[in-house]
Design an enzyme around this catalytic site. Structure first.
Site, PDB file in Angstrom:
ATOM      1  N   GLU A   2      -0.484  79.278 -37.532  1.00  0.00           N
ATOM      2  CA  GLU A   2      -1.264  78.247 -37.936  1.00  0.00           C
ATOM      3  C   GLU A   2      -0.411  76.726 -37.572  1.00  0.00           C
ATOM      4  O   GLU A   2       0.746  76.471 -37.929  1.00  0.00           O
ATOM      5  CB  GLU A   2      -1.148  78.569 -39.692  1.00  0.00           C
ATOM      6  CG  GLU A   2      -2.090  79.568 -39.979  1.00  0.00           C
ATOM      7  CD  GLU A   2      -1.903  79.824 -41.490  1.00  0.00           C
ATOM      8  OE1 GLU A   2      -2.760  80.717 -41.866  1.00  0.00           O
ATOM      9  OE2 GLU A   2      -1.027  79.363 -42.101  1.00  0.00           O
ATOM     10  N   HIS A  39      -6.578  77.723 -44.290  1.00  0.00           N
ATOM     11  CA  HIS A  39      -5.296  78.051 -45.359  1.00  0.00           C
ATOM     12  C   HIS A  39      -5.599  77.173 -46.524  1.00  0.00           C
ATOM     13  O   HIS A  39      -4.642  76.195 -46.804  1.00  0.00           O
ATOM     14  CB  HIS A  39      -4.209  77.674 -44.781  1.00  0.00           C
ATOM     15  CG  HIS A  39      -3.121  78.525 -45.377  1.00  0.00           C
ATOM     16  ND1 HIS A  39      -2.147  79.120 -44.691  1.00  0.00           N
ATOM     17  CD2 HIS A  39      -2.737  78.647 -46.692  1.00  0.00           C
ATOM     18  CE1 HIS A  39      -0.962  79.887 -45.550  1.00  0.00           C
ATOM     19  NE2 HIS A  39      -1.724  79.366 -46.723  1.00  0.00           N
ATOM     20  N   ARG A  67      -1.237  86.208 -45.873  1.00  0.00           N
ATOM     21  CA  ARG A  67      -0.397  85.850 -44.739  1.00  0.00           C
ATOM     22  C   ARG A  67      -1.069  86.460 -43.553  1.00  0.00           C
ATOM     23  O   ARG A  67      -1.238  87.762 -43.528  1.00  0.00           O
ATOM     24  CB  ARG A  67       1.022  86.547 -44.745  1.00  0.00           C
ATOM     25  CG  ARG A  67       1.933  85.697 -45.868  1.00  0.00           C
ATOM     26  CD  ARG A  67       2.200  84.242 -45.125  1.00  0.00           C
ATOM     27  NE  ARG A  67       3.277  83.428 -45.927  1.00  0.00           N
ATOM     28  CZ  ARG A  67       2.844  82.911 -46.954  1.00  0.00           C
ATOM     29  NH1 ARG A  67       1.489  82.410 -47.352  1.00  0.00           N
ATOM     30  NH2 ARG A  67       3.841  82.064 -47.648  1.00  0.00           N
TER      31      ARG A  67
END
Length: 313
Positions: A259, A280, A230
């Protein structure tokens, strides 16, 4: 039974519609302002990152089940769900192999400066007077020390792969822990001794910005930082400063605290050196995606049958 997916575009493929679902609303994206409207009569919601907080849940009396299309579920107010009798499930373990292999890929990219060599070979090699071109110093993986912060499924998988490559692996105990657990090493010692530190712990109030300037200063100047967990685990302004000042050798990140990030994000600036960024996608191998879709489908069917699985609420 009405099922609404809030952010289906985060998945490359949609899960199969259950045969018992009478109303299937598969939305690619949903803004915060739209959540209550699109879920007003839904009994089941599938969400990846769209948050469901207490003020939202209070306005959704029909909601019975939340299927989080991920392993992490910090986007859900579990306390409020419990109070309202809303069952919440996640999909654990679907991306363990994919993320672990992504970390090992980062290891090789960082220690061997693969991106730098790849980006400069077409111009530098033809101009060379020798058969090889020496740019950044190349470091072996074997014999290096890997510090793993977080000893869940992914952290352990990374450790096993690293050991197979000949690395020494240290698992960090909780920061500030007074008594070190068997199989762990004090957090500060892991920072100081590791050639690479990789983060695999959940984002909690205790771990938020765990890696700040003080922590980075405890690492070797030659050390590398990897984060596939994270973004909020890192104080990103501090990391940008540390990279500019050479406090550590560099970093590879698959996650950021926001994000998608704004163009003004401190780690997206052109003058931040020795930083690899991916959007990601460490979880998203083809097998990882297949595992996730199967997990969502199995969770939905189990809830329908009255035997909810992977319950976290």
């Amino acid at each position: 039974m009405k099922i609404v997916t809030l952010d289906g575009d985060t998945l490359p493929h949609a899960p199969q519609r259950p045969h018992w679902c009478t109303d299937w609303r598969y939305r690619g994206t949903t803004s915060l302002a739209e959540i209550v409207h699109v879920l007003h009569d839904a009994e089941i919601v599938i969400t990846n990152k769209v948050p469901l907080r207490a003020d939202t849940l209070r306005q959704l009396p029909a909601l019975r089940y939340v299927c989080v299309a991920a392993t992490g579920y910090d986007c859900i107010d579990l306390t409020s769900c419990r109070e309202r009798g809303v069952v919440v499930s996640n999909v654990p373990g679907y991306s363990t192999r994919s993320v672990a292999e992504g970390v090992i890929g980062f290891l090789f990219a960082l220690r061997r400066h693969l991106v730098d060599y790849i980006n400069h070979t077409r111009s530098a090699w033809p101009a060379s007077t020798h058969f090889c071109v020496h740019r950044q110093p190349i470091q072996d993986i074997c014999g290096a020390t890997l510090g793993v912060v977080g000893k869940g499924d992914i952290g352990r998988a990374v450790g096993e792969m690293a050991q197979a490559l000949g690395m020494k692996v240290l698992y960090a105990d909780r920061q500030g822990s007074q008594e070190v657990r068997p199989g762990y090493t004090p957090f500060e010692q892991v920072l100081a001794q590791s050639d690479v530190v990789t983060l695999h712990c959940p984002l909690t109030p205790e771990t938020k910005q765990l890696i700040n300037l003080a922590a980075l200063a405890q690492m070797k100047p030659s050390a590398w930082l990897i984060n596939t967990a994270r973004g909020g685990l890192i104080n990103e302004t501090d990391l940008a400063h540390a990279l500019r000042q050479g406090v550590i050798a560099g970093a590879a990140l698959d996650v950021l605290s926001s994000e998608p990030p704004a163009a003004s994000h401190p780690l997206l600036q052109a003058d931040v050196p020795n930083l690899l960024l991916t959007p990601h996608i460490a979880w998203a191998s083809q097998q990882g995606v297949a595992n996730l879709l199967r997990g969502i489908e199995n969770n939905l069917d189990a809830f329908w049958q009255g035997t909810a699985r992977n319950v976290v609420s």
